[in-house]
Design a protein around this motif. Structure first.
Motif, PDB file in Angstrom:
ATOM      1  N   ALA A 282       0.011  -4.758 -41.608  1.00 31.62           N
ATOM      2  CA  ALA A 282       0.473  -5.267 -40.741  1.00 31.62           C
ATOM      3  C   ALA A 282      -0.843  -6.559 -39.552  1.00 31.62           C
ATOM      4  CB  ALA A 282       0.643  -4.172 -39.716  1.00 31.62           C
ATOM      5  N   ARG A 283      -2.243  -6.452 -39.963  1.00 36.88           N
ATOM      6  CA  ARG A 283      -3.090  -7.172 -39.266  1.00 36.88           C
ATOM      7  C   ARG A 283      -3.348  -8.677 -40.317  1.00 36.88           C
ATOM      8  NH1 ARG A 283      -7.640  -2.192 -38.134  1.00 36.88           N
ATOM      9  NH2 ARG A 283      -6.345  -1.223 -35.915  1.00 36.88           N
ATOM     10  N   ALA A 284      -2.654  -8.712 -41.518  1.00 38.27           N
ATOM     11  CA  ALA A 284      -2.908  -9.699 -42.604  1.00 38.27           C
ATOM     12  C   ALA A 284      -1.406 -10.342 -41.720  1.00 38.27           C
ATOM     13  CB  ALA A 284      -2.927  -9.278 -43.567  1.00 38.27           C
ATOM     14  N   GLY A 285      -0.257  -9.625 -41.264  1.00 35.56           N
ATOM     15  CA  GLY A 285       0.784 -10.485 -41.348  1.00 35.56           C
ATOM     16  C   GLY A 285       2.029 -10.194 -41.569  1.00 35.56           C
TER      17      GLY A 285
ATOM     18  N   GLU B 204       0.106   1.231 -33.108  1.00 35.77           N
ATOM     19  CA  GLU B 204      -0.125   0.015 -33.180  1.00 35.77           C
ATOM     20  C   GLU B 204       1.206  -0.882 -34.360  1.00 35.77           C
ATOM     21  OE1 GLU B 204      -3.747  -2.937 -35.478  1.00 35.77           O
ATOM     22  OE2 GLU B 204      -4.609  -1.111 -34.310  1.00 35.77           O
ATOM     23  N   ASN B 205       1.151  -0.726 -35.165  1.00 39.74           N
ATOM     24  CA  ASN B 205       2.686  -1.176 -36.302  1.00 39.74           C
ATOM     25  C   ASN B 205       4.142  -1.301 -35.771  1.00 39.74           C
ATOM     26  OD1 ASN B 205       0.028  -1.622 -37.529  1.00 39.74           O
ATOM     27  ND2 ASN B 205       0.753  -0.467 -39.430  1.00 39.74           N
ATOM     28  N   ILE B 206       4.194  -0.813 -34.199  1.00 37.97           N
ATOM     29  CA  ILE B 206       5.755   0.061 -34.269  1.00 37.97           C
ATOM     30  C   ILE B 206       5.371  -1.503 -33.199  1.00 37.97           C
ATOM     31  CG2 ILE B 206       6.964   0.983 -32.587  1.00 37.97           C
ATOM     32  CD1 ILE B 206       6.716   3.689 -33.685  1.00 37.97           C
ATOM     33  N   ALA B 207       4.487  -1.331 -32.583  1.00 37.43           N
ATOM     34  CA  ALA B 207       3.747  -2.709 -31.233  1.00 37.43           C
ATOM     35  C   ALA B 207       4.621  -3.993 -31.990  1.00 37.43           C
ATOM     36  CB  ALA B 207       2.468  -2.385 -30.532  1.00 37.43           C
ATOM     37  N   ARG B 208       3.616  -3.946 -33.235  1.00 38.21           N
ATOM     38  CA  ARG B 208       4.034  -5.608 -34.163  1.00 38.21           C
ATOM     39  C   ARG B 208       5.650  -5.743 -33.926  1.00 38.21           C
ATOM     40  NH1 ARG B 208      -1.233  -4.110 -36.102  1.00 38.21           N
ATOM     41  NH2 ARG B 208      -2.603  -5.338 -35.749  1.00 38.21           N
TER      42      ARG B 208
ATOM     43  N   ALA C 291       2.001   5.508 -21.870  1.00 33.65           N
ATOM     44  CA  ALA C 291       2.064   5.207 -21.542  1.00 33.65           C
ATOM     45  C   ALA C 291       2.567   4.287 -22.077  1.00 33.65           C
ATOM     46  CB  ALA C 291       1.007   4.311 -19.828  1.00 33.65           C
ATOM     47  N   GLU C 292       1.450   4.182 -23.365  1.00 29.56           N
ATOM     48  CA  GLU C 292       2.143   2.845 -24.785  1.00 29.56           C
ATOM     49  C   GLU C 292       3.527   3.172 -25.116  1.00 29.56           C
ATOM     50  OE1 GLU C 292       0.316   0.722 -28.840  1.00 29.56           O
ATOM     51  OE2 GLU C 292      -0.515   2.431 -27.393  1.00 29.56           O
ATOM     52  N   ALA C 293       3.602   4.602 -25.085  1.00 26.66           N
ATOM     53  CA  ALA C 293       4.685   5.120 -25.415  1.00 26.66           C
ATOM     54  C   ALA C 293       5.861   4.530 -25.376  1.00 26.66           C
ATOM     55  CB  ALA C 293       4.732   6.663 -26.612  1.00 26.66           C
ATOM     56  N   SER C 294       6.012   4.737 -23.801  1.00 28.85           N
ATOM     57  CA  SER C 294       7.137   4.939 -23.308  1.00 28.85           C
ATOM     58  C   SER C 294       7.610   3.252 -22.680  1.00 28.85           C
ATOM     59  CB  SER C 294       6.635   5.690 -21.605  1.00 28.85           C
ATOM     60  OG  SER C 294       6.397   6.145 -21.406  1.00 28.85           O
ATOM     61  N   SER C 295       6.702   2.439 -22.611  1.00 32.87           N
ATOM     62  CA  SER C 295       6.764   0.945 -22.733  1.00 32.87           C
ATOM     63  C   SER C 295       7.444   0.477 -23.934  1.00 32.87           C
ATOM     64  CB  SER C 295       5.478  -0.213 -22.710  1.00 32.87           C
ATOM     65  OG  SER C 295       5.277  -1.549 -22.478  1.00 32.87           O
ATOM     66  N   LEU C 296       6.609   1.074 -25.647  1.00 31.43           N
ATOM     67  CA  LEU C 296       7.569   0.636 -25.965  1.00 31.43           C
ATOM     68  C   LEU C 296       8.636   1.217 -26.621  1.00 31.43           C
ATOM     69  CD1 LEU C 296       4.755   1.523 -29.240  1.00 31.43           C
ATOM     70  CD2 LEU C 296       6.314  -0.892 -28.306  1.00 31.43           C
ATOM     71  N   LEU C 297       9.085   2.125 -25.985  1.00 31.59           N
ATOM     72  CA  LEU C 297      10.863   2.905 -26.110  1.00 31.59           C
ATOM     73  C   LEU C 297      11.376   1.514 -25.173  1.00 31.59           C
ATOM     74  CD1 LEU C 297      11.684   5.875 -27.556  1.00 31.59           C
ATOM     75  CD2 LEU C 297      11.437   6.927 -25.339  1.00 31.59           C
ATOM     76  N   GLU C 298      11.482   1.718 -23.744  1.00 33.62           N
ATOM     77  CA  GLU C 298      11.610   1.153 -22.880  1.00 33.62           C
ATOM     78  C   GLU C 298      11.861  -0.335 -23.811  1.00 33.62           C
ATOM     79  OE1 GLU C 298      11.506  -1.407 -18.775  1.00 33.62           O
ATOM     80  OE2 GLU C 298       9.515  -0.127 -19.108  1.00 33.62           O
ATOM     81  N   LYS C 299      11.210  -0.866 -24.031  1.00 33.26           N
ATOM     82  CA  LYS C 299      11.165  -2.320 -25.545  1.00 33.26           C
ATOM     83  C   LYS C 299      13.022  -1.910 -26.113  1.00 33.26           C
ATOM     84  CE  LYS C 299       7.398  -5.073 -25.108  1.00 33.26           C
ATOM     85  NZ  LYS C 299       6.140  -5.434 -25.958  1.00 33.26           N
ATOM     86  N   LEU C 300      12.896  -0.744 -26.858  1.00 34.29           N
ATOM     87  CA  LEU C 300      13.891  -0.388 -27.955  1.00 34.29           C
ATOM     88  C   LEU C 300      14.811  -0.221 -27.767  1.00 34.29           C
ATOM     89  CD1 LEU C 300      13.990   0.629 -31.264  1.00 34.29           C
ATOM     90  CD2 LEU C 300      13.729   2.550 -30.048  1.00 34.29           C
ATOM     91  N   PHE C 301      15.054   0.092 -26.371  1.00 29.97           N
ATOM     92  CA  PHE C 301      16.239   0.083 -26.255  1.00 29.97           C
ATOM     93  C   PHE C 301      16.785  -0.973 -24.516  1.00 29.97           C
ATOM     94  CE2 PHE C 301      15.351   4.962 -26.261  1.00 29.97           C
ATOM     95  CZ  PHE C 301      15.864   5.325 -27.231  1.00 29.97           C
TER      96      PHE C 301
END
Length: 710
Positions: free
Chosen positions: A472-475, A509-513, A571-581
């Motif tokens: 993932a870090r390699a794109g 980390e990769n879900i965030a990507r 907090a990070e997980a909550s932020s990702l979940l909000e983005k998801l929906f």
């Protein structure tokens, strides 16, 4: 293929300067027996010169002038001449009888007919000439061989026993002069051309073996090979028998040693016979392992022409389709040469203006690659060719080669090596091979087949959990996202979707990507779109059920990783979940496709679990309700809540534990929806869900009372 006319022509031999050295090198390999050893393993002929119809030589005597008169009479008729005065002389009973027979045969020929009856006495005279060891027999054989070039003579020659006579001559264990052998073979080859009745005579007693033995005679090999060719063409029994008699191995050995004359037509027959043998199961099964070595050596010869190369590659493919030859190729260090044969396909001269040649060379490359894929899939391959081997280094260099088939070869073979976490991690951490693979994905020049092979390799590398972050870090996510729109090759879309799912497994980390904006510019419309948005767009466009399911599994994987952490206050997980929906309308629909598919029950269970996780949040509840608007999903929900397998799986041995697990997850889903829906359920949906839960409770109560009563 058309049969050929075997004339009385001679061909000059061209020897090989290094033939003895090459033979010694081949023998040193230990798996290449000599031609004599190969022939000694084959059974003796069913028919032989010792049979009762074939006399012993020097068992009779006959005056020379009588022998000559017999020969002249025979030749006159075969040349369609009137009998000479000398042939009318009643000096012997045999001669008068022969003359009468040949006159009748000649009369039949003038009417366009050939009657085998009159030729019976020709057979008698041939036996007589053989028994007295007459020097004229060779001339008689030549005359008959010339006559056999006329198609109308062929059937009578077989029916009269003349063909069988000359078959016994070439199979005789006695010393037979070269001229007689040569013309005997000519007669056999000509009389069998397009004449299955005569071919049957040859095959019945395995006379193909006798002919093949004469390949070792440098004075008549130029006739023996075309004879076998004529007998085999379009006649499967001879084709199979020739192959079982190891003709291919013998011809290959002779070619390797420079023992076959450098004549274009003759070499054409030889290479055709090699390829024909590989088409027969008996030819493949009966061949020594060393036949692979011979094929490879010849295919890499600097003087090889395309037609010959084609026959060799087709044969190589047939042998390497069998596990025995795959293993032989590996343990005898022949995989490198097989790679070289693939490379050779890019330098061998072809007629580029010929559509047929261009198509053929493409097919040959595909066949070699298929064979190499099979070889590298063997458990022995990794043992004999580890990552630090020269072959692996060559393959690594091919990943970014200019030729598609070299790239495909490298990805498939190295991908087959990537079967353990340790090897995969070494490839990524030490060899950095993922960087080259990702560069190919980002290239605008790579075609579908290359992309598919690169993605297949990357999928193997991503199985090792520790590699996912590095990839993932390699794109890799931006790289594969380009291919989600590659609708001309659905296999590429599927593999690219699979990699997205693989790299995000258990990785915040990769879900965030995957949920990162396509543009960092807040004023750009792409800022509100993510890589997952592109994947969801593919879901809406594609008709492929496997792709839809794979995208659903990606969404389910996000929920499985993020939801529990968000529930625990991360907090990070909550932020990702909000983005998801918030940013992905209809994100639950791919999960619905997991539920409605029937191929993988475990995937359906995964889908119910993911929907249940989504429904535990208010924002997720909205998208779950949207998913349940799909009538097919709702129907499966009702069936699941009834504790039954889907209708498509009725009558099958569905795992009851799986059914109960699905039922439990569906119940959690319904309870969460009824708790969190906040008036988002359409009219009637709430009542339906309440009824499903009530029915569940009623069944539980009935089951409990029934148990108490009993």
């Amino acid at each position: 293929m058309a049969s050929i006319d075997i004339s009385n022509a001679s061909v000059a031999l061209a020897g090989s300067k290094n033939a003895s050295q090459q033979s010694a090198a081949a023998k040193a390999l230990g798996f290449k027996p000599s031609i004599e050893e190969v022939l000694s393993d084959l059974p003796e002929l069913s028919g032989s010169s010792e049979s009762s119809s074939f006399p012993q030589r020097n068992s009779e005597t006959l005056a020379q002038d009588e022998q000559e008169k017999m020969f002249r009479a025979l030749k006159n008729v075969l040349d369609n001449f009137e009998p000479s005065d000398d042939s009318e002389s009643p000096e012997s009973f045999d001669l008068k009888e022969l003359q009468s027979s040949l006159e009748q045969a000649d009369a039949d020929a003038r009417r366009g007919e050939r009657n085998a009856g009159p030729l019976q006495n020709v057979h008698t005279i041939l036996c007589k000439l053989w028994s007295v060891n007459s020097g004229l027999l060779s001339q008689a054989a030549e005359a008959l061989a010339n006559g056999s070039r006329d198609p109308s003579w062929r059937f009578p020659i077989g029916q009269s026993g003349i063909l069988k006579f000359f078959l016994d001559v070439i199979a005789s264990k006695e010393q037979v002069e070269t001229g007689l052998l040569l013309h005997s073979l000519r007669l056999i080859g000509n009389s069998c051309a397009d004449t299955d009745e005569n071919r049957e005579i040859v095959v019945k007693d395995n006379y193909t073996l006798a002919i093949i033995r004469h390949f070792l005679n440098p004075d008549i090999i130029h006739v023996a090979i075309p004879v076998i060719y004529n007998i085999c063409m379009d006649y499967e029994p001879a084709h199979s028998q020739m192959a079982a008699n190891r003709a291919a191995y013998i011809i290959l050995s002779l070619l390797k040693d420079g023992a076959i004359p450098e004549n274009e037509a003759l070499l054409g027959f030889a290479y055709d016979l090699i390829e024909l043998s590989s088409e027969q199961a008996a030819g493949v099964e009966n061949s020594p392992d060393g036949i692979i070595w011979l094929i490879l050596e010849l295919a890499l010869h600097e003087d090889i022409v395309f037609e010959q190369y084609s026959s060799l590659v087709n044969s190589l493919s047939a042998y390497l389709d069998k596990e025995r030859f795959q293993n032989a190729c590996i343990v005898n260090s022949m995989v490198e040469k097989t790679l070289s044969v693939l490379e050779r396909s890019f330098t061998i001269e072809i007629d580029t203006s010929s559509k047929e040649d261009v198509q053929n060379i493409a097919q040959l490359r595909l066949k070699i690659n298929t064979s190499l894929a099979e070889v590298s899939a063997s458990p022995l391959f990794a043992e004999y060719y580890p990552l630090d081997s020269e072959l692996s280094k060559t393959l690594k260099s091919w990943v970014v080669a200019d030729e598609d088939q070299l790239q495909i070869c490298a990805c498939v073979m190295l991908g087959n090596l990537a079967r353990s976490d340790e090897v995969c991690q070494t490839m990524v951490n030490d060899l950095k091979i993922h960087e080259e693979l990702i560069s190919v994905l980002n290239s605008d020049d790579a075609r579908g087949a290359v992309l598919h092979s690169v993605l297949g390799f990357l999928k193997n590398l991503a199985i090792a959990g520790e590699n996912r972050l590095t990839l993932a870090r390699a794109g890799i996510i931006p790289a594969v996202s380009r291919l989600w729109a590659y609708d001309s090759v659905p296999q590429v879309q599927f593999s690219a979707s699979t990699i997205a799912r693989q790299v995000i497994i258990s990785s915040m980390e990769n879900i965030a990507r995957l949920l990162a904006p396509l543009s960092e510019d807040p004023d750009s419309p792409a800022h509100q779109r993510t890589y997952l948005s592109l994947l969801l767009a593919l879901f809406e466009k594609t008709d492929s059920a496997p792709i839809k399911t794979e995208i659903g599994r990606t969404v389910a994987s996000i929920c499985r990783t993020v939801s529990p952490k968000a529930r625990d206050g991360d907090a990070e997980a909550s932020s990702l979940l909000e983005k998801l929906f918030k940013l992905h309308e209809g994100v639950a629909n791919p999960v619905g496709s997991m539920i409605t598919q029937t191929q993988w029950p475990v995937v359906r269970s995964e889908g119910w679990f993911a929907l249940a996780l989504m429904a535990t949040t208010e924002s997720g509840c909205v998208t779950v309700v949207d998913c349940l608007r799909n009538e097919e999903v709702m129907e499966v929900l009702k069936t699941t809540m009834a504790g039954e397998p889907p209708s498509s799986e009725e009558g099958t041995e569905t795992n009851q534990t799986q059914v109960q697990k699905d039922h439990g997850n569906a119940l959690v889903l319904l309870q969460a929806l009824l708790k969190n829906e906040s008036d988002v359920l359409p009219i009637g949906y709430r009542e339906t869900m309440e009824d499903l839960v009530k029915n569940h409770a009623t069944r539980l109560l009935d089951g409990s009372q029934s148990q108490d009563t009993s």
